[in-house]
Every structure is written in C-alpha cells, then in structure tokens.
Write a protein that holds these residues in place. Structure first.
Motif, PDB file in Angstrom:
ATOM      1  N   GLU A  71       0.693  -1.006   0.118  1.00  0.00           N
ATOM      2  CA  GLU A  71      -0.352   0.167   0.233  1.00  0.00           C
ATOM      3  C   GLU A  71       1.141   1.626  -0.066  1.00  0.00           C
ATOM      4  OE1 GLU A  71      -1.007  -0.364   4.859  1.00  0.00           O
ATOM      5  OE2 GLU A  71      -2.961   0.490   3.539  1.00  0.00           O
ATOM      6  N   PRO A  72       0.269   2.734  -0.553  1.00  0.00           N
ATOM      7  CA  PRO A  72       1.585   3.833  -0.901  1.00  0.00           C
ATOM      8  C   PRO A  72       1.488   3.316   0.824  1.00  0.00           C
ATOM      9  CG  PRO A  72      -0.453   3.404  -2.074  1.00  0.00           C
ATOM     10  CD  PRO A  72      -0.660   1.996  -1.138  1.00  0.00           C
ATOM     11  N   LEU A  73       2.527   4.784   0.717  1.00  0.00           N
ATOM     12  CA  LEU A  73       3.433   5.357   2.556  1.00  0.00           C
ATOM     13  C   LEU A  73       2.108   6.206   3.045  1.00  0.00           C
ATOM     14  CD1 LEU A  73       5.707   5.340   4.465  1.00  0.00           C
ATOM     15  CD2 LEU A  73       6.489   7.372   2.868  1.00  0.00           C
ATOM     16  N   ARG A  74       1.634   7.124   2.286  1.00  0.00           N
ATOM     17  CA  ARG A  74       0.586   7.925   2.176  1.00  0.00           C
ATOM     18  C   ARG A  74      -0.156   6.942   2.442  1.00  0.00           C
ATOM     19  NH1 ARG A  74       0.135  12.677  -0.039  1.00  0.00           N
ATOM     20  NH2 ARG A  74      -1.658  13.803   0.739  1.00  0.00           N
ATOM     21  N   GLN A  75      -0.814   6.272   2.290  1.00  0.00           N
ATOM     22  CA  GLN A  75      -1.778   5.086   2.559  1.00  0.00           C
ATOM     23  C   GLN A  75      -1.283   4.833   4.393  1.00  0.00           C
ATOM     24  OE1 GLN A  75      -5.582   5.402   1.995  1.00  0.00           O
ATOM     25  NE2 GLN A  75      -5.259   4.271   3.977  1.00  0.00           N
ATOM     26  N   CYS A  76      -0.665   4.101   4.277  1.00  0.00           N
ATOM     27  CA  CYS A  76      -0.504   3.558   5.660  1.00  0.00           C
ATOM     28  C   CYS A  76       0.008   4.951   6.856  1.00  0.00           C
ATOM     29  CB  CYS A  76       1.679   3.265   5.851  1.00  0.00           C
ATOM     30  SG  CYS A  76       1.494   1.322   4.633  1.00  0.00           S
ATOM     31  N   VAL A  77       0.098   5.905   6.137  1.00  0.00           N
ATOM     32  CA  VAL A  77      -0.052   6.756   7.435  1.00  0.00           C
ATOM     33  C   VAL A  77      -1.102   7.122   8.128  1.00  0.00           C
ATOM     34  CG1 VAL A  77       0.607   9.111   7.481  1.00  0.00           C
ATOM     35  CG2 VAL A  77       2.186   8.034   6.482  1.00  0.00           C
ATOM     36  N   SER A  78      -1.880   7.448   6.851  1.00  0.00           N
ATOM     37  CA  SER A  78      -3.335   7.601   7.130  1.00  0.00           C
ATOM     38  C   SER A  78      -3.806   6.614   8.112  1.00  0.00           C
ATOM     39  CB  SER A  78      -3.945   8.222   5.822  1.00  0.00           C
ATOM     40  OG  SER A  78      -5.065   8.277   6.070  1.00  0.00           O
TER      41      SER A  78
END
Length: 98
Positions: free
Chosen positions: A25-32
């Motif tokens: 999964e994209p890093l952005r989604q992991c952070v979110s």
C-alpha cells in the motif's frame, strides 16, 4: 486490511508502532491508517506533540536509508533528499546517525 497503531513508551520516549497485514500500500495510506488508528486508540486521552512524534519516527529511518543508498556520501544524500548538506549534517547529528 488490518492496521494497528499504538503509542508506546520505551526509555522515556514515545514511539508510534504500526502493524498491518496488507502486503502493498502507498506510504501515504500507511500514514493515514496509522494516524486514524492512533486517534481511535486515544480512548479519551489528549494527543500531544504529535508532529514531533511522527517526524521522529519517520525522519530517522529515511535519513538512514538514504545514507546507506549513497554509501555515506552526504552531498549525494542531501541532493536526493532535496535539502542542503548542512541541514543533512544537522539532522544526522540530531538522530545520532553521524
């Protein structure tokens, strides 16, 4: 997808721990996802110094990875990161990576 973000303490420092079972999964989604789980786990408690907490968890491994990728070449690492070499040196020192 199952993601758990937990605030824990070790040696008087706070750490944001993320566990997930999704393979990609994209890093952005992991952070979110991690932040959403963190807020859900606050259980009525307030959040403090969240920016610093997240930056400390993300910035150090980023710097470490880039320095490893460049074989320790600070000029090249600074260029890849889009920061000055003096800023890189300051950050490496801040995280005891120098």
């Amino acid at each position: 997808m199952m993601t758990d973000a937990v605030l824990s303490k070790k040696e008087n420092k706070e750490y944001l721990t993320v566990t997930h079972s999704k393979k990609s999964e994209p890093l952005r989604q992991c952070v979110s996802d991690a932040m959403q789980r963190y807020f859900n786990n606050l259980d009525g408690h307030g959040a403090n110094n969240l920016y610093r907490l997240v930056m400390n968890e993300v910035e150090a491994p980023l710097l470490e990875s880039v320095m490893k990728h460049t074989g320790g070449n600070q000029s090249q690492a600074a260029s890849i990161l889009g920061i000055s070499r003096s800023t890189l040196r300051k950050k490496l020192s801040q995280y005891d990576l120098d």
